[in-house]
Design a protein around this motif. Structure first.
Motif, PDB file in Angstrom:
ATOM      1  N   ALA A   1       1.682 -34.418 -39.089  1.00  0.00           N
ATOM      2  CA  ALA A   1       3.169 -33.776 -39.282  1.00  0.00           C
ATOM      3  C   ALA A   1       4.137 -34.145 -38.839  1.00  0.00           C
ATOM      4  CB  ALA A   1       2.757 -32.309 -39.155  1.00  0.00           C
ATOM      5  N   GLY A   2       4.067 -35.669 -38.409  1.00  0.00           N
ATOM      6  CA  GLY A   2       5.637 -36.072 -36.997  1.00  0.00           C
ATOM      7  C   GLY A   2       5.474 -35.148 -35.675  1.00  0.00           C
TER       8      GLY A   2
ATOM      9  N   SER B   1      -0.637 -36.902 -35.868  1.00  0.00           N
ATOM     10  CA  SER B   1       0.298 -37.389 -35.166  1.00  0.00           C
ATOM     11  C   SER B   1       0.000 -37.604 -33.936  1.00  0.00           C
ATOM     12  CB  SER B   1       1.454 -36.673 -35.594  1.00  0.00           C
ATOM     13  OG  SER B   1       2.127 -36.530 -36.543  1.00  0.00           O
ATOM     14  N   ARG B   2      -0.399 -37.514 -32.516  1.00  0.00           N
ATOM     15  CA  ARG B   2      -0.376 -37.907 -31.213  1.00  0.00           C
ATOM     16  C   ARG B   2      -2.318 -38.145 -31.730  1.00  0.00           C
ATOM     17  NH1 ARG B   2      -1.699 -35.344 -26.347  1.00  0.00           N
ATOM     18  NH2 ARG B   2      -1.216 -36.259 -24.787  1.00  0.00           N
ATOM     19  N   LEU B   3      -3.127 -37.919 -32.275  1.00  0.00           N
ATOM     20  CA  LEU B   3      -3.836 -38.573 -31.929  1.00  0.00           C
ATOM     21  C   LEU B   3      -3.849 -40.021 -32.418  1.00  0.00           C
ATOM     22  CD1 LEU B   3      -7.671 -37.701 -31.859  1.00  0.00           C
ATOM     23  CD2 LEU B   3      -7.463 -37.522 -33.841  1.00  0.00           C
ATOM     24  N   ILE B   4      -3.449 -40.434 -33.532  1.00  0.00           N
ATOM     25  CA  ILE B   4      -2.966 -41.076 -34.465  1.00  0.00           C
ATOM     26  C   ILE B   4      -2.786 -42.677 -33.897  1.00  0.00           C
ATOM     27  CG2 ILE B   4      -2.371 -42.931 -36.349  1.00  0.00           C
ATOM     28  CD1 ILE B   4      -2.884 -40.110 -38.376  1.00  0.00           C
ATOM     29  N   GLU B   5      -1.287 -41.917 -33.005  1.00  0.00           N
ATOM     30  CA  GLU B   5      -0.051 -42.663 -31.753  1.00  0.00           C
ATOM     31  C   GLU B   5      -1.204 -43.729 -31.148  1.00  0.00           C
ATOM     32  OE1 GLU B   5       2.792 -40.536 -30.598  1.00  0.00           O
ATOM     33  OE2 GLU B   5       4.253 -42.196 -30.155  1.00  0.00           O
TER      34      GLU B   5
ATOM     35  N   ALA C   1       4.269 -38.450 -41.468  1.00  0.00           N
ATOM     36  CA  ALA C   1       3.181 -39.711 -40.859  1.00  0.00           C
ATOM     37  C   ALA C   1       3.555 -40.836 -40.599  1.00  0.00           C
ATOM     38  CB  ALA C   1       1.722 -39.374 -41.735  1.00  0.00           C
ATOM     39  N   LEU C   2       4.741 -40.584 -39.944  1.00  0.00           N
ATOM     40  CA  LEU C   2       5.415 -42.590 -39.712  1.00  0.00           C
ATOM     41  C   LEU C   2       4.365 -43.174 -39.254  1.00  0.00           C
ATOM     42  CD1 LEU C   2       8.645 -41.627 -39.213  1.00  0.00           C
ATOM     43  CD2 LEU C   2       7.991 -41.916 -41.397  1.00  0.00           C
TER      44      LEU C   2
END
Lengths: 226, 221
Positions: free
Chosen positions: A56-57, A63-67, A83-84
């Motif tokens: 959700a940005g 977003s944090r897990l992917i970051e 979802a940048l």
């Protein structure tokens, strides 16, 4: 005595690299944000993540897990314009994407939890997303065969929970949470309110405790504004 | 309005006016899903007395109008991730039940936007070429195949001036043969076994003019 409440540090004990994980929520609503933080802390990587979106940005939740580069593959219906981090990693070929219609993803999860290995649906018949899948005609309509999704781990957010794992949800924070709770080997829930056994009216329990393995009491308040 | 008119003396309907026109054809008591964006505005023109039940894919049956900022509940959002409200009699459901409503034929109507629609009712509204780095389908395919009626709310021409009502869709399909009626800036058009049939034109419009902005045969019903 059954007591599924654990400390957050123990919530993901035993979760292996390469696991398939389900994450509840629709945008930030009903997303188990603090559990995701704890999973980042635990360190499991190469994850296949099934969720409605890809973040959700901001610097929280999916977003944090992917970051933190823990996700190898995303299975979702709508990655989302915010979802940048996902978009960047996907473009760089670091994370795979499988797009699934929202109703099909919901039904694949429900089927996984109900012991149904596959089912037919008219959704995606004759489209790019149905390409390569077996089809069958029933009563003159073409249906696509879809496989169930079963996961190693589910991360769930609920409103009230008792020590048996009986759950209620808050408003549209319910979304994917009840069906995801059914479809994993290990279902971990964060609850806003820890209630006594017997406090929940049996008629109003949405998820019965049999679907829940571990719970953490996290009274975090409202989802972030978006 | 400083825009040059496409046809002399013919004022096209604005998006709000198209939404109002769709609302006139909604039957009291229907269960309806309105697509994200312009179709959502249709709800503003359906009187509460009609007791139309609005469905939102993320788990609302009985969605009300957009709440004022003071009444926003951070837990209550719609499928467009905007703050929502509930009407008296509303129900909250999980995602599998919500899509059982859509896929199981329990929606009387779904109104969607479109990139393209073909003369046999094929709908393209989720991807431009299928080669986007990260296309997003959401619930569009489920709604398009599952609702009893699929109506479109759209303009005739794309921003580039290309006709969106066409013989065959060139964009990836959302669902085949699902569209029953199209509400546009110039007309109301049924999709029939014989292709596009206009049932209503805006004031001053002729079927010959309409044909010039439809890339398939069209006639009056």
């Amino acid at each position: 005595m059954i007591d599924k409440f654990v400390a957050i540090a123990d919530a993901f004990e035993g979760v292996a690299d390469g696991s398939t994980i389900l994450i509840g929520g629709f945008g930030a609503s009903g997303e188990p944000t603090q559990l995701i933080d704890a999973l980042v802390e635990q360190g499991a990587k190469d994850l296949t993540m099934v969720a409605n979106g890809a973040g959700a940005g901001g610097d929280f939740g999916i977003s944090r897990l992917i970051e933190h580069k823990r996700v190898r593959k995303v299975i979702c219906s709508f990655p989302g314009r915010k979802a940048l981090v996902f978009a960047e990693q996907h473009k760089a070929g670091e994370v795979e994407l499988e797009i699934v219609p929202q109703g099909t993803i919901a039904e694949r999860i429900r089927a996984g939890g109900a012991g149904i290995p596959a089912f037919y649906t008219a959704t995606s018949a004759g489209t790019l997303l149905g390409e390569g899948k077996p089809t069958e005609v029933f009563d003159g309509v073409t249906y696509v065969l879809e496989r169930a999704i079963k996961a190693d781990l589910a991360l769930i957010e609920a409103w009230n929970g008792d020590r048996w794992g009986n759950l209620t949800y808050r408003s549209t924070g319910r979304n994917f949470n009840p069906i995801m709770a059914m479809a994993a080997e290990l279902t971990v829930v964060q609850v806003q309110h820890k209630v006594e056994l017997g406090d929940l009216d049996p008629e109003t329990i949405i998820t019965p405790g049999v679907f829940v393995n571990r719970m953490v009491h996290i009274p975090h308040g409202n989802p972030p504004k978006f | 309005m400083t825009d040059k008119l496409l046809f002399e003396n013919v004022k096209p309907r604005s998006r709000v006016e198209i939404a109002k026109r769709v609302a006139q054809d909604v039957t009291a008591g229907w269960c309806i899903n309105l697509g994200i964006g312009i179709p959502t505005m249709i709800a503003d023109y359906v009187p509460a007395s009609a007791e139309v039940i609005f469905h939102s894919e993320n788990g609302i049956l009985g969605m009300g109008t957009a709440p004022s900022e003071a009444d926003q509940d951070p837990w209550l959002i719609n499928a467009g991730k905007q703050y929502a409200s509930l009407v008296t009699g509303a129900a909250i459901i999980h995602h599998a039940d919500s899509f059982a409503i859509a896929r199981g034929g329990h929606l009387d109507l779904c109104v969607l936007g479109a990139y393209q629609v073909s003369q046999n009712g094929d709908l393209a509204n989720w991807a431009i070429d299928g080669g986007e780095s990260a296309p997003a389908v959401g619930g569009a395919m489920d709604l398009a195949v599952g609702a009893k009626r699929v109506w479109l709310l759209m303009t005739h021409l794309s921003k580039a001036g290309v006709a969106k009502l066409t013989e065959n869709c060139s964009y990836p399909l959302t669902a085949a043969g699902c569209v029953k009626r199209i509400y546009t800036d110039y007309a109301v058009i049924d999709v029939t076994e014989n292709g596009f049939e206009a049932i209503e034109l805006v004031d001053g419009m002729t079927i010959e003019q309409l044909q010039r902005i439809v890339d398939a045969p069209i006639r009056m019903a």
